[in-house]
Design a protein around this motif. Structure first.
Motif, PDB file in Angstrom:
ATOM      1  N   TYR A  68       0.838  -1.358   0.038  1.00  0.00           N
ATOM      2  CA  TYR A  68       0.029   0.070   0.004  1.00  0.00           C
ATOM      3  C   TYR A  68       0.998   1.174  -0.119  1.00  0.00           C
ATOM      4  O   TYR A  68       2.140   1.054   0.329  1.00  0.00           O
ATOM      5  N   GLN A 118      -1.257   6.251   3.718  1.00  0.00           N
ATOM      6  CA  GLN A 118      -2.087   7.229   3.683  1.00  0.00           C
ATOM      7  C   GLN A 118      -1.458   8.673   3.909  1.00  0.00           C
ATOM      8  O   GLN A 118      -1.956   9.808   3.125  1.00  0.00           O
ATOM      9  N   ASP A 119      -0.505   8.863   4.853  1.00  0.00           N
ATOM     10  CA  ASP A 119      -0.164  10.249   4.980  1.00  0.00           C
ATOM     11  C   ASP A 119       0.852  10.681   3.855  1.00  0.00           C
ATOM     12  O   ASP A 119       1.200  11.929   3.801  1.00  0.00           O
ATOM     13  N   ALA A 136      -7.293  12.164  -0.280  1.00  0.00           N
ATOM     14  CA  ALA A 136      -7.742  11.471   1.021  1.00  0.00           C
ATOM     15  C   ALA A 136      -8.635  10.105   0.981  1.00  0.00           C
ATOM     16  O   ALA A 136      -8.299   9.086   1.137  1.00  0.00           O
ATOM     17  N   LEU A 137      -9.721  10.422   0.190  1.00  0.00           N
ATOM     18  CA  LEU A 137     -10.664   9.436  -0.317  1.00  0.00           C
ATOM     19  C   LEU A 137     -10.031   8.283  -1.082  1.00  0.00           C
ATOM     20  O   LEU A 137     -10.307   7.107  -0.963  1.00  0.00           O
ATOM     21  N   ALA A 171      -7.666   6.073   1.139  1.00  0.00           N
ATOM     22  CA  ALA A 171      -8.392   5.256   1.866  1.00  0.00           C
ATOM     23  C   ALA A 171      -9.274   4.138   1.149  1.00  0.00           C
ATOM     24  O   ALA A 171      -9.131   2.754   1.739  1.00  0.00           O
ATOM     25  N   SER A 172      -9.354   4.388  -0.035  1.00  0.00           N
ATOM     26  CA  SER A 172     -10.211   3.188  -0.857  1.00  0.00           C
ATOM     27  C   SER A 172      -9.102   2.624  -1.854  1.00  0.00           C
ATOM     28  O   SER A 172      -9.544   1.582  -2.539  1.00  0.00           O
ATOM     29  N   GLN A 173      -7.718   2.685  -1.841  1.00  0.00           N
ATOM     30  CA  GLN A 173      -6.762   2.265  -2.549  1.00  0.00           C
ATOM     31  C   GLN A 173      -6.684   0.776  -2.466  1.00  0.00           C
ATOM     32  O   GLN A 173      -6.845   0.260  -1.281  1.00  0.00           O
TER      33      GLN A 173
END
Length: 265
Positions: free
Chosen positions: A161, A164-165, A181-182, A185-187
């Motif tokens: 992954y 996220q940051d 950001a969305l 989160a959904s990656q």
């Protein structure tokens, strides 16, 4: 069934017929020329089918049937097999479009497939036989992806992954922060082994190709993209964009896809 529910059922049925899950026949244009090909979009690692949403909207507006394939991101061989199964379900000619690792998949899936008329690469890998995505991404300096990754143990080995940051800066710097950001989160993760897998004979050796090169890309350096595109004799379009070019510059991507489609009709 009362009148209200009969009406709702009729509307739903009409919607299914009009939109469909897959295009079952290519669309002819108003001049009666050869039907437009179906555009099959293959997302890459750290993304999902929604990354194509604005591209899909533009293509459909222009009369093209579109399918955004769900890329399993497990291995080049198995992901290409899944894509070939989808292509077999579609009537008529197909244009394959691959983003990032999805370029490796369309290169494998399109080989020897008479339905596939052209390949469009979008900030993507165009591997030669025996090359891997990992090897190509490090062939030239400029990728900062390794420092942004985190590893999760999956059932078949390590999954990767983007933290996220780090996602906004690394993957989608020219996308609004809330939207990035969305996306973070959904990656969807990619199997590490898929990025290390050696590619089979590529379809770009036998079919015309187009390439959108992203000059501000931190995943696949622009120099690597140019090297691959020139080797494949692709029609090149460069844009000052991040790796998430289909989100930040959908118009550019649409124009290139439609140019490929027109050239093959």
């Amino acid at each position: 069934m009362n009148t209200r529910y009969r009406r709702l059922f009729a509307v739903a049925a009409a919607t299914v017929v009009a939109v469909g899950v897959f295009p079952v026949a290519a669309m002819a244009d108003s001049a009666g020329r050869t039907p437009k090909p179906t555009i099959v979009l293959e997302h890459g690692a750290f993304a999902d089918g929604s990354s194509w949403n604005r591209v899909i909207a533009g293509l459909r507006r222009d009369g093209y049937p579109v399918v955004a394939a769900a890329n399993p991101l497990r291995s080049v061989a198995s992901d290409a097999a899944a894509l070939r199964g989808l292509i077999a379900h579609i009537d008529g000619p197909v244009i394959l479009v691959g983003h990032s690792y999805g370029g490796s998949v369309i290169s494998a899936a399109g080989t020897g497939n008479s339905k596939v008329k052209a390949l469009v690469y979008v900030a993507a890998f165009l591997p030669e036989s025996g090359e891997s995505a990992l090897g190509l991404s490090t062939k030239f300096p400029g990728s900062t992806l390794p420092d942004a990754l985190e590893t999760v143990n999956g059932p078949d080995g390590p999954d990767l992954y983007i933290r996220q940051d780090a996602f906004h800066h690394q993957f989608a710097a020219d996308v609004p922060a809330r939207q990035a950001a969305l996306m973070a989160a959904s990656q969807r993760p990619v199997a590490q082994s898929a990025l290390e897998e050696k590619a089979p004979a590529p379809a770009w050796r036998e079919k015309p190709s187009w390439d959108v090169i992203t000059t501000k890309d931190l995943n696949i350096p622009a120099a690597a993209q140019r090297f691959m595109a020139r080797r494949a004799n692709a029609h090149i379009t460069e844009v000052a964009a991040s790796h998430a070019v289909a989100v930040s510059h959908p118009g550019v991507v649409i124009d290139v896809i439609e140019a490929a489609a027109r050239a093959t009709r």
